[in-house]
Design a protein around this motif. Structure first.
Motif, short mmCIF file in Angstrom:
data_model
loop_
_atom_site.label_atom_id
_atom_site.label_comp_id
_atom_site.label_asym_id
_atom_site.label_seq_id
_atom_site.Cartn_x
_atom_site.Cartn_y
_atom_site.Cartn_z
N ASN A 98 0.77 -1.21 -0.49
CA ASN A 98 0.30 -0.10 -0.16
C ASN A 98 1.10 1.20 0.36
O ASN A 98 0.22 1.83 -0.24
CB ASN A 98 -0.63 0.34 1.20
N ARG B 221 0.80 3.97 -2.68
CA ARG B 221 1.17 5.87 -2.55
C ARG B 221 1.94 6.76 -2.97
O ARG B 221 1.49 7.25 -3.52
CB ARG B 221 1.20 5.55 -1.05
N ARG C 182 -2.89 9.40 -1.77
CA ARG C 182 -4.53 9.01 -1.15
C ARG C 182 -5.33 10.32 -0.97
O ARG C 182 -6.27 10.25 -1.82
CB ARG C 182 -4.15 8.79 0.13
#
Length: 81
Positions: free
Chosen positions: A26, A30, A35
């Motif tokens: 994750n 990113r 995000r």
């Protein structure tokens, strides 16, 4: 699991410390898709495929410095023999 002899683990909900690889991935994603400002509708499939190829081409310490594609191939070849 039976066909590949590769162990599968299921983590408890709301326990990110049990999902180290997932949380690491994750973080890597990113770097490409922040995000707060990412609208995936604005990315083409070819852009998403290029990011996936780049991430899957990265060697991982947890895979003995092989990349995910190499490790998957190694497991698939072992099951075909």
């Amino acid at each position: 699991t039976l066909a590949t002899n590769c162990q599968v683990f299921f983590c408890d909900p709301h326990s990110p410390w049990q999902r180290g690889s997932n949380e690491n991935t994750n973080g890597l994603l990113r770097q490409y898709f922040p995000r707060s400002s990412t609208d995936f509708r604005s990315y083409t499939q070819s852009v998403l495929d290029a990011v996936a190829r780049e991430l899957n081409g990265r060697p991982r310490e947890t895979l003995n410095w092989k990349n995910p594609a190499q490790k998957l191939n190694e497991l698939l070849v072992a099951t075909a023999a």
